[in-house]
Motif scaffolding. Structure first.
Motif, short mmCIF file in Angstrom:
data_model
loop_
_atom_site.label_atom_id
_atom_site.label_comp_id
_atom_site.label_asym_id
_atom_site.label_seq_id
_atom_site.Cartn_x
_atom_site.Cartn_y
_atom_site.Cartn_z
N ASP A 77 0.87 -1.17 0.00
CA ASP A 77 0.00 0.00 0.00
C ASP A 77 0.91 1.23 0.00
O ASP A 77 1.52 1.55 1.02
N LEU A 131 -5.28 2.35 -12.37
CA LEU A 131 -5.83 2.02 -11.06
C LEU A 131 -7.34 2.22 -11.05
O LEU A 131 -7.86 3.25 -11.50
N LYS A 132 -8.02 1.23 -10.52
CA LYS A 132 -9.46 1.31 -10.29
C LYS A 132 -9.70 0.96 -8.83
O LYS A 132 -9.35 -0.14 -8.38
N ASP A 133 -10.25 1.92 -8.08
CA ASP A 133 -10.43 1.75 -6.63
C ASP A 133 -9.09 1.45 -5.96
O ASP A 133 -9.01 0.64 -5.03
N GLY A 134 -8.03 2.11 -6.44
CA GLY A 134 -6.72 1.98 -5.81
C GLY A 134 -5.95 0.74 -6.15
O GLY A 134 -4.89 0.49 -5.56
N ARG A 135 -6.43 -0.05 -7.10
CA ARG A 135 -5.75 -1.29 -7.47
C ARG A 135 -5.71 -1.43 -8.99
O ARG A 135 -6.55 -0.86 -9.70
N VAL A 175 -9.26 1.80 -18.27
CA VAL A 175 -9.05 2.54 -17.02
C VAL A 175 -8.24 3.79 -17.32
O VAL A 175 -7.14 3.69 -17.88
N PRO A 186 -6.79 -3.36 -12.00
CA PRO A 186 -7.86 -4.35 -12.20
C PRO A 186 -7.32 -5.62 -12.84
O PRO A 186 -6.25 -5.63 -13.46
N TYR A 240 -2.75 11.43 -5.58
CA TYR A 240 -3.73 10.40 -5.93
C TYR A 240 -4.36 9.79 -4.69
O TYR A 240 -5.56 9.75 -4.53
N ALA A 265 -2.37 3.45 -3.27
CA ALA A 265 -2.47 2.45 -4.33
C ALA A 265 -1.88 1.15 -3.84
O ALA A 265 -0.78 1.14 -3.25
N THR A 266 -2.57 0.05 -4.05
CA THR A 266 -2.08 -1.28 -3.68
C THR A 266 -1.63 -1.98 -4.96
O THR A 266 -2.46 -2.38 -5.78
#
Length: 534
Positions: A64, A225-229, A242, A231, A70, A73-74
């Motif tokens: 993380d 990144l989508k929702d911090g990850r 994305v 996809p 931003y 991000a994981t």
């Protein structure tokens, strides 16, 4: 198979370059590490060779990471940072990297090798270095696998893999980068920030005007990144759909300060997987000029003043920038919303203004048509996409056609519908390249959309671009990654290349890395010369 190298895990030091404040810590981070927001222009941590050896551990796991501008991000990272640490060495040094695979077990995959898979395995490519492509060196055919589920349950240690690269004594000074290159997993890992800068120091750094300038890494990473990850790469458009988050040294639109009359050296690195970056420095009333001194790690014959530096995915450019009128300027890329970074020209002017170099050291010698081993022989590569060939979530066939294209599965069938023609086959050698020969290649793309890019990257040897769209370049330009944009017609490029020093299998491929993962790659085999001795 696990390669246990027996090197203890260690923390890494944070280095403070003289001209800037390092805003990211390095070292092996816990999964919950959160870096403080930078208070000055961020720089990656730096590791430098000592006594001709650069020995480091690169720890790869999900972390993380706070991305200023931003959020959290994981993603899979090197040592918990985006980008990873900068590695600095010189010709004659040895790079010895222990890579820890702390990623979870891979999901099962029994499908085609040209489908995304093995996201938690990786390897290492030192993009731009002229080094051995075989064994434990710059070998992208290796697999650094994580533990299996059974090994995790049994408490087995995380596997470690050793990369040892001997940099030739006469290796040119320049800016390069490193990243994973496992077919099927490369794009997912790059759009999570798994990349770092690699610098070979040498003669160009000792030019007085260049040595006097602050030496700054400007590494552009493209995070999807989508929702911090990142996809799941579960369909052909899963990553491309994305919107990209473009960071400079791990931050969104950081601010760099430049005094009027001050000269800084920027090492621009396009560590993107999908997005080309035609760069400009725009201001409210005037623009700043790039004074380019190198492309893809090769020094130019002379300084080139330009308003635009065009970087395809994988390209690098070394530029000198001198502060002009006070004010705010923005590093922008055509087609990208928002600036990549902001440049504040402010403070006491440097009097007299810092000089730009009037001469540069001799770079890599040019080739010409008289050097061709066989003037009548050309290799051709055509980048071509056939839509709707396959059923399922990856319907398109990303092909490299032309000389020695991968054979069709059905020689008597329709090549446009064939499931193998022009697609990467790890058992088929597309090009046998003899050392000490000079050849001419022609590249082209038949894409009609101008935004559709197919950058061509040949591993191990730089190529000399002599013509673009039929027009000769004066002077020609050494590159290791050559962009081809679509259009009506699409781009064509001609280059000359001498195969030097190293035998072994490597690859040539499209550096739009989703295309590479889906089959737009070829196998090359560098072999000893078969020509009779004179």
């Amino acid at each position: 198979m696990t390669e246990n190298v027996g090197i203890s895990r260690r923390s890494m030091l944070k280095v403070l370059p003289a001209a800037v404040l390092v805003a990211t810590a390095d070292g092996i981070r816990s999964p919950q590490h959160a870096a403080a927001a930078p208070t000055a222009f961020p720089q990656p941590a730096v590791h430098t060779a000592r006594r001709s050896l650069l020995e480091q551990t690169l720890d790869v796991r999900f972390t993380d990471t706070v991305v200023p501008g931003y959020g959290t991000a994981t993603t899979r990272t090197y040592n918990g940072t985006v980008p990873g640490p900068t590695l600095r060495l010189r010709g004659g040094d040895t790079l010895r990297l222990t890579q820890v695979n702390g990623l979870p077990p891979n999901a099962p995959h029994d499908g085609d090798h040209n489908r995304p898979h093995g996201f938690n395995s990786f390897n290492l490519h030192t993009h731009g270095l002229h080094v051995d492509p075989s064994g434990d060196a710059d070998n992208v055919l290796r697999v650094f696998a994580p533990r299996t589920a059974e090994e995790v349950d049994a408490g087995a240690p995380e596997p470690r893999y050793l990369t040892v690269i001997d940099v030739p004594d006469d290796h040119p000074a320049g800016t390069h980068w490193y990243h994973p290159h496992l077919h099927g997993a490369t794009s997912v890992q790059i759009v999570g920030g798994m990349a770092g800068v690699l610098i070979v120091e040498g003669d160009v750094d000792e030019v007085p005007e260049i040595a006097a300038a602050a030496d700054l890494v400007v590494c552009v990473n493209e995070l999807r990144l989508k929702d911090g990850r990142v996809p799941d790469f579960a369909s052909g458009g899963a990553l491309a759909a994305v919107p990209p988050t473009l960071t400079v040294n791990g931050a969104v639109n950081p601010t760099l300060t430049l005094r009027p009359g001050e000269v800084q050296r920027w090492r621009l690195v396009c560590a993107t997987a999908f997005t080309a970056l035609p760069l400009r420095l725009t201001g409210d009333g005037s623009d700043l000029t790039f004074h380019q001194i190198a492309q893809d790690g090769v020094t130019f014959p002379a300084v080139v003043a330009t308003d635009t530096v065009r970087l395809a995915m994988g390209n690098r450019a070394d530029v000198l920038v001198r502060g002009g009128e006070p004010g705010r300027y923005r590093l922008r890329a055509e087609g990208v919303a928002g600036p990549l970074m902001t440049v504040e020209v402010t403070g006491e002017p440097v009097e007299p203004p810092m000089d730009l170099p009037s001469a540069l050291p001799a770079g890599k010698p040019f080739l010409d048509e008289d050097d061709l081993t066989d003037p009548d022989a050309d290799r051709e590569v055509v980048f071509h996409v056939d839509p709707g060939v396959f059923t399922g979530p990856f319907p398109n066939a990303f092909r490299m056609l032309g000389t020695q294209a991968t054979p069709a599965a059905d020689p008597d069938g329709d090549p446009a519908r064939d499931p193998a023609h022009g697609l990467f086959d790890p058992g088929f050698v597309n090009h046998v390249l003899e050392l000490d020969t000079v050849e001419r290649w022609t590249l082209r793309t038949d894409e009609t959309k101008t935004a559709f890019h197919h950058p061509f990257h040949l591993h191990t040897n730089h190529v000399l671009v002599t013509h673009r769209n039929g027009e000769p370049l004066d002077p020609p330009v050494w590159q290791d990654t050559v962009d081809l944009a679509g259009g009506k017609p699409g781009d064509t490029v001609t280059f000359l290349v001498r195969y030097e020093d190293f035998t072994g299998r490597a690859v040539a491929h499209c550096h739009q890395l989703q295309h590479e993962d889906l089959g737009m790659m070829q196998l090359v085999d560098y072999v000893e010369s078969r020509r009779p001795a004179p």
